[in-house]
Design a protein around this motif. Structure first.
Motif, short mmCIF file in Angstrom:
data_model
loop_
_atom_site.label_atom_id
_atom_site.label_comp_id
_atom_site.label_asym_id
_atom_site.label_seq_id
_atom_site.Cartn_x
_atom_site.Cartn_y
_atom_site.Cartn_z
N GLY A 80 42.74 35.25 57.10
CA GLY A 80 43.83 36.10 57.55
C GLY A 80 44.60 36.70 56.39
N ARG A 81 44.87 35.90 55.37
CA ARG A 81 45.64 36.40 54.23
C ARG A 81 44.87 37.46 53.44
N ALA A 82 43.55 37.38 53.46
CA ALA A 82 42.73 38.39 52.79
C ALA A 82 42.47 39.60 53.68
N ASN A 83 43.01 39.57 54.89
CA ASN A 83 42.81 40.66 55.86
C ASN A 83 41.33 41.01 55.99
N VAL A 84 40.51 39.97 56.17
CA VAL A 84 39.07 40.17 56.29
C VAL A 84 38.77 40.95 57.58
N THR A 85 37.89 41.93 57.45
CA THR A 85 37.46 42.72 58.60
C THR A 85 35.94 42.62 58.73
N THR A 86 35.43 43.16 59.81
CA THR A 86 33.98 43.12 60.03
C THR A 86 33.24 44.03 59.07
N GLU A 87 33.96 44.83 58.30
CA GLU A 87 33.32 45.68 57.29
C GLU A 87 33.01 44.91 56.00
N ASP A 88 33.64 43.78 55.83
CA ASP A 88 33.48 42.99 54.61
C ASP A 88 32.21 42.14 54.66
N THR A 89 31.61 41.94 53.48
CA THR A 89 30.51 40.98 53.33
C THR A 89 31.10 39.70 52.77
#
Length: 242
Positions: free
Chosen positions: A22-31
């Motif tokens: 959550g803190r890294a604001n991970v999205t489905t675009e990230d590997t």
């Protein structure tokens, strides 16, 4: 923007993993490249693996094998109750797995069997849990256990004379094959660090989440990183591996 993010050793700290994602604001675009040791420590080892199995259905994930993952797999598959494993987080993992159905256990065995010894991306960056021993490079390694058990790789990077040049004949050949190497396995807290730490071209992302440290994620392009709270504070009634 698509990012490549490397994640350090989780050790059953699912709360820390969710927090740092959550803190890294991970999205489905990230590997996401997980550097191994998903289990053995805090009370949510099986739950953490179930979370990762679900996560890979949503986005691109690469899972590296850690030594604790191998030990847990040997117990699940072969009922191998390794005494060293039991004393280093295995007991909490067994308790966690007692909550799972037989079907879930089979899915987890499949997950462990698919773990990679290492990954090299298109920029010649290597991702491995511990390191490798063959001076000709990881593809020449004689024993795959080095990828998830070796400690000499990080020790070599830490002790390397910072004045030595890469073209010096005494420069460690193991460090010349890749642009960067991302590892976990040996917490940086052992050298009094608490953040992802670079030594030579080796980045260690294990910030001691199994003990008193945080769980860390690093953007391998920008070197920006994010951390959870110290994971032990998220499990106040547990000892982890302390």
């Amino acid at each position: 923007m698509t990012r490549t993010l490397a994640i350090g050793d989780i050790h059953g700290g699912l709360k820390g993993l969710k927090q740092v994602l959550g803190r890294a604001n991970v999205t489905t675009e990230d590997t996401l490249i997980f550097l191994g040791d998903y289990v053995d420590g805090w009370s949510e080892s099986a739950e953490a693996v179930s979370f990762l199995i679900d996560l890979v259905r949503k986005q691109n994930c690469i899972f590296i094998k850690g030594n604790h993952d191998e030990l847990t797999y040997n117990w699940l598959k072969k009922n191998d109750l390794n005494e060293v494993w039991l004393n280093h987080g295995g007991r909490s993992t067994i308790e966690s797995y007692n909550k799972l159905t037989e079907e879930d256990r089979k899915a987890h065995i499949t997950f462990y069997e698919a773990l990679l010894n290492y990954h090299i991306d298109d920029q010649n960056r290597m991702f491995v849990h511990a390191g490798f021993q063959n001076h000709n490079g990881p593809e020449h390694e004689h024993h795959s256990t080095a990828f998830y058990w070796d400690r000499t790789f990080w020790e070599m990077a830490v002790s390397l004379d910072k004045k030595i040049k890469k073209d010096d004949p005494f420069y460690p050949k193991r460090l010349t094959h890749h642009k960067e190497i991302y590892i976990g396995h040996t917490p940086v807290t052992r050298i009094a660090k608490d953040k992802p730490t670079q030594m030579a071209n080796v980045w260690n992302i294990d910030t001691g989440a199994a003990f008193k440290g945080a769980l860390s994620i690093i953007d391998v392009d920008t070197k920006e990183f994010w951390q959870s709270d110290p994971v032990y504070t998220l499990y106040p009634d547990e000892n982890g591996r302390n």
